[in-house]
Design a protein around this motif. Structure first.
Motif, PDB file in Angstrom:
ATOM      1  N   VAL A 102      36.397 149.039  96.070  1.00 58.45           N
ATOM      2  CA  VAL A 102      35.265 148.116  96.009  1.00 58.45           C
ATOM      3  C   VAL A 102      34.732 148.092  94.573  1.00 58.45           C
ATOM      4  CG1 VAL A 102      32.988 147.546  96.914  1.00 58.45           C
ATOM      5  CG2 VAL A 102      34.696 148.643  98.402  1.00 58.45           C
ATOM      6  N   VAL A 103      34.747 146.924  93.962  1.00 60.62           N
ATOM      7  CA  VAL A 103      34.311 146.769  92.578  1.00 60.62           C
ATOM      8  C   VAL A 103      33.036 145.931  92.544  1.00 60.62           C
ATOM      9  CG1 VAL A 103      34.937 145.918  90.291  1.00 60.62           C
ATOM     10  CG2 VAL A 103      36.689 146.942  91.766  1.00 60.62           C
ATOM     11  N   TYR A 104      31.994 146.439  91.918  1.00 60.64           N
ATOM     12  CA  TYR A 104      30.723 145.715  91.762  1.00 60.64           C
ATOM     13  C   TYR A 104      30.644 145.188  90.341  1.00 60.64           C
ATOM     14  CZ  TYR A 104      25.725 144.760  91.604  1.00 60.64           C
ATOM     15  OH  TYR A 104      24.497 144.156  91.465  1.00 60.64           O
ATOM     16  N   GLU A 105      30.502 143.880  90.222  1.00 62.89           N
ATOM     17  CA  GLU A 105      30.374 143.242  88.912  1.00 62.89           C
ATOM     18  C   GLU A 105      28.925 142.804  88.730  1.00 62.89           C
ATOM     19  OE1 GLU A 105      32.055 139.260  86.698  1.00 62.89           O
ATOM     20  OE2 GLU A 105      33.422 140.387  88.015  1.00 62.89           O
ATOM     21  N   ALA A 106      28.217 143.411  87.776  1.00 61.09           N
ATOM     22  CA  ALA A 106      26.782 143.178  87.603  1.00 61.09           C
ATOM     23  C   ALA A 106      26.500 141.771  87.105  1.00 61.09           C
ATOM     24  CB  ALA A 106      26.213 144.199  86.627  1.00 61.09           C
ATOM     25  N   GLU A 116      21.257 142.293  84.710  1.00 57.39           N
ATOM     26  CA  GLU A 116      21.258 143.707  85.100  1.00 57.39           C
ATOM     27  C   GLU A 116      21.638 144.571  83.896  1.00 57.39           C
ATOM     28  OE1 GLU A 116      22.617 145.010  89.116  1.00 57.39           O
ATOM     29  OE2 GLU A 116      23.583 143.045  89.126  1.00 57.39           O
ATOM     30  N   THR A 117      20.778 145.548  83.634  1.00 61.83           N
ATOM     31  CA  THR A 117      21.016 146.475  82.520  1.00 61.83           C
ATOM     32  C   THR A 117      21.522 147.840  82.981  1.00 61.83           C
ATOM     33  OG1 THR A 117      18.692 147.169  82.581  1.00 61.83           O
ATOM     34  CG2 THR A 117      19.275 145.342  81.106  1.00 61.83           C
ATOM     35  N   SER A 118      21.429 148.111  84.255  1.00 60.96           N
ATOM     36  CA  SER A 118      21.878 149.407  84.805  1.00 60.96           C
ATOM     37  C   SER A 118      22.854 149.151  85.955  1.00 60.96           C
ATOM     38  CB  SER A 118      20.674 150.227  85.292  1.00 60.96           C
ATOM     39  OG  SER A 118      21.112 151.407  85.935  1.00 60.96           O
ATOM     40  N   LEU A 119      23.887 149.983  86.007  1.00 58.71           N
ATOM     41  CA  LEU A 119      24.875 149.869  87.083  1.00 58.71           C
ATOM     42  C   LEU A 119      24.640 150.878  88.206  1.00 58.71           C
ATOM     43  CD1 LEU A 119      28.157 149.398  84.992  1.00 58.71           C
ATOM     44  CD2 LEU A 119      26.816 147.645  86.195  1.00 58.71           C
ATOM     45  N   ALA A 158      24.026 143.146 100.513  1.00 60.00           N
ATOM     46  CA  ALA A 158      23.258 142.176  99.725  1.00 60.00           C
ATOM     47  C   ALA A 158      23.334 142.560  98.272  1.00 60.00           C
ATOM     48  CB  ALA A 158      21.808 142.143 100.189  1.00 60.00           C
ATOM     49  N   ILE A 159      23.602 141.568  97.401  1.00 58.35           N
ATOM     50  CA  ILE A 159      23.724 141.840  95.983  1.00 58.35           C
ATOM     51  C   ILE A 159      22.826 140.864  95.222  1.00 58.35           C
ATOM     52  CG2 ILE A 159      26.078 142.707  96.195  1.00 58.35           C
ATOM     53  CD1 ILE A 159      27.094 140.010  95.282  1.00 58.35           C
ATOM     54  N   PRO A 160      22.358 141.234  94.024  1.00 57.11           N
ATOM     55  CA  PRO A 160      21.482 140.366  93.218  1.00 57.11           C
ATOM     56  C   PRO A 160      22.188 139.059  92.840  1.00 57.11           C
ATOM     57  CG  PRO A 160      21.484 142.630  92.403  1.00 57.11           C
ATOM     58  CD  PRO A 160      22.581 142.543  93.405  1.00 57.11           C
TER      59      PRO A 160
END
Length: 434
Positions: A253-257, A261-264, A283-285
Motif C-alpha cells: 500500500v503506497v500513500y502519495e501525499a 501536506e508537509t508530513s507523511l 479516507a484520504i486528504p
C-alpha cells in the motif's frame, strides 16, 4: 608322509603384515572421522553428523526415500539356514532368534514362536537397519542368559543391548584396522572403573554393523551422505522461496501525499492501517492518492531448482527410477526396469551385510557358547522385491511424501512390477472358456 624341503630360491608365503590398515592420523589413529582428508564438510564430522542426519529426515523428500528403503528391507523374510549343521544347533539358534528354519513348514516349525522376555530378531532388525543406514553404523552389546544352571543347561541369547553411537568416545583398533574394543562416555557408577575411566567394551561381546567400512573406519558411511548436498540446496531454496512469498506475495500500500501536506506521518498511518474486507474503507486528504503497488518484473522460479535437487536425493540412493516420468521429463516408467533392478540390488546388498554380520557375531557366538568347534548355521533373507505388499507400501509412502506423482505412468509401472495386468488387457482364458 614325505616332507619335501623348501628350496632356498622359493619365496615363503607372507606370515605377517608390513603395512597398516588403519585409516586414522599418525598421531591419533582413532580420530579418522574428524580428518580433513576424509570428511571436508565440518557439519558431517562426528559427533555433529548425528544431528545433521536427523535433521535431513525432517525433509519429506529425504524421509520418503529413506522410509521406502527401510520398508523394503524390513518387509523381507528372515530365516535360519542350517545346511550342513547339527539339527539341534539349528533349532536352538532359530528358537533364540524367533526365526523360522529354511525348509521347515510353518505348521511343523515351533522354534519361531516368540517367547516372552526373550530376544526378538524383528525388533532388533528395526533398530539395526535404521541406524546402519542413517548413521552408517549400529552398535549392540550381547547378554547371555541360562547356562549350566538354566532349565536346559544351555546358554541363550537374552538381549542385544543398543549402544548409541553418540556415547562411543573411542574405537580401539589394531594395526590392521580390526576392532579391539569400544569406550563409552563415562557415567558415574555405571560405566566407570575405580580409576574413574570408561570401562572398555571388548569386541568379543559387541555386535557392530558398519556400512562401507574401510580399515579402522568403524563409524562407516551414512546412506544419507551423498544426499547432503542436494538436501542442503533444496532446503535453502525453499527458505528463499518462502521469504520471496512473504515479501513479494502481496501488493504494498503506497500513500502519495497531496500538494499541501508537509508530513507523511499521517499518510503512513493510513497506509499501514489499510485492510481488505467487506466493510473496509479509508479516507484520504484532497489531492492525496492511495495505491496498491505490485512487483515489477519476474521473480526467480525456485520451484525448478527445488525439484532438481529433490530428484538428486532419490538418485543418491540409486532410486533413479523414482525420477522417471516426473515433471523434469527424464523418461517414462516403462523404461525404469533397469534402474529398479539396480535399486533392488542395492537393497539386497544392505540385507546381505546385516545377515553376514549377524551370522558371524550373533549366531556364531551363540553356537560357540554351547558347542565350541561346531559349525554354525547362517542367517539368510528372502528375495527382496518378491514381497509385493512391501513394494506397494513403499511406493505408497513415496506418493504421500510427494516424491512420486500418482499418474498413469506410475500405475503402469506398479502393475508390471507386481504382475497385475494393465487396464483394458484381455482376461486370460479359463479352462471352461477353452
Amino acid at each position: 608322509m614325505t616332507i619335501i624341503p623348501i628350496s632356498p630360491d622359493v619365496t615363503p608365503p607372507p606370515q605377517r603384515e608390513l603395512g597398516v590398515g588403519n585409516t586414522g592420523s599418525p598421531s591419533n589413529p582413532s580420530d579418522w572421522w574428524n580428518s580433513l582428508e576424509l570428511e571436508k564438510v565440518p557439519e558431517l564430522r562426528w559427533p555433529s553428523a548425528y544431528s545433521v542426519y536427523d535433521d535431513m529426515l525432517n525433509s519429506p523428500q529425504v524421509a520418503g526415500v529413506f522410509s521406502a528403503v527401510i520398508q523394503m528391507i524390513l518387509g523381507t523374510g528372515w530365516r535360519i539356514d542350517g545346511t550342513g549343521c547339527n539339527p539341534e544347533i539349528t533349532r536352538h539358534v532359530a528358537r533364540d532368534l524367533a526365526l523360522p528354519i529354511v525348509g521347515v513348514s510353518a505348521q511343523d516349525d515351533e522354534t519361531a514362536l516368540p517367547v516372552e522376555d526373550k530376544f526378538s530378531w524383528d525388533e532388533h532388525a528395526e533398530i539395526s537397519v535404521d541406524e546402519y543406514l542413517r548413521y552408517g553404523h549400529s552398535i549392540f552389546e550381547q547378554k547371555a542368559i541360562g547356562g549350566p544352571d538354566g532349565p536346559d543347561g544351555l546358554w541363550h541369547l537374552g538381549k542385544l543391548g543398543w549402544r548409541s553411537g553418540r556415547t562411543i568416545t573411542k574405537y580401539n583398533t589394531a594395526r590392521d584396522g580390526g576392532l579391539i574394543s569400544l569406550e563409552q562416555s563415562a557415567i558415574t557408577g555405571v560405566l566407570t572403573s575405580r580409576a574413574n575411566k570408561p570401562t572398555p567394551l571388548p569386541v568379543s561381546r559387541v555386535v557392530v554393523y558398519v556400512r562401507n567400512r574401510r580399515g579402522g573406519n568403524w563409524r562407516g558411511e551414512s546412506l544419507l551422505r551423498p544426499a547432503y548436498g542436494p538436501w542442503m540446496m533444496s532446503s535453502r531454496a525453499q527458505r528463499i522461496e518462502l521469504v520471496l512469498g512473504e515479501r513479494a506475495g502481496a501488493p504494498v500500500v503506497v500513500y502519495e501525499a497531496g500538494e499541501k501536506e508537509t508530513s507523511l506521518t499521517a499518510g503512513k498511518a493510513i497506509a499501514t492501517s489499510v485492510r481488505v474486507g467487506r466493510e473496509a474503507g479509508v479516507a484520504i486528504p484532497h489531492g492525496a492518492k492511495l495505491l496498491l503497488k505490485g512487483i515489477d518484473g519476474t521473480l526467480p522460479d525456485l520451484d525448478k531448482t527445488i525439484k532438481r535437487h529433490d530428484e538428486r536425493i532419490a538418485g543418491s540412493v540409486l532410486a533413479n527410477f523414482l525420477n522417471l516420468g516426473s515433471q523434469s521429463g527424464t523418461g517414462s516408467y516403462a523404461l525404469g526396469a533397469t534402474f529398479f533392478n539396480a535399486f533392488m540390488l542395492a537393497l539386497r546388498k544392505v540385507a546381505k551385510d546385516i545377515a553376514r554380520t549377524a551370522s558371524r557375531h550373533v549366531v556364531a557366538d551363540l553356537v560357540k557358547w554351547n558347542w565350541p568347534g561346531e559349525r554354525a548355521p547362517r542367517l539368510v533373507f528372502d528375495e527382496i522385491g518378491a514381497n509385493r505388499d512391501a513394494l506397494v507400501q513403499a511406493l505408497a509412502t513415496l506418493v504421500q511424501a510427494g516424491v512420486l506423482t500418482a499418474d498413469q505412468d506410475l500405475e503402469t509401472f506398479v502393475r508390471a512390477a507386481i504382475g497385475i495386468p494393465g487396464i483394458g488387457s484381455a482376461p486370460r482364458p479359463t479352462q471352461e472358456d477353452s
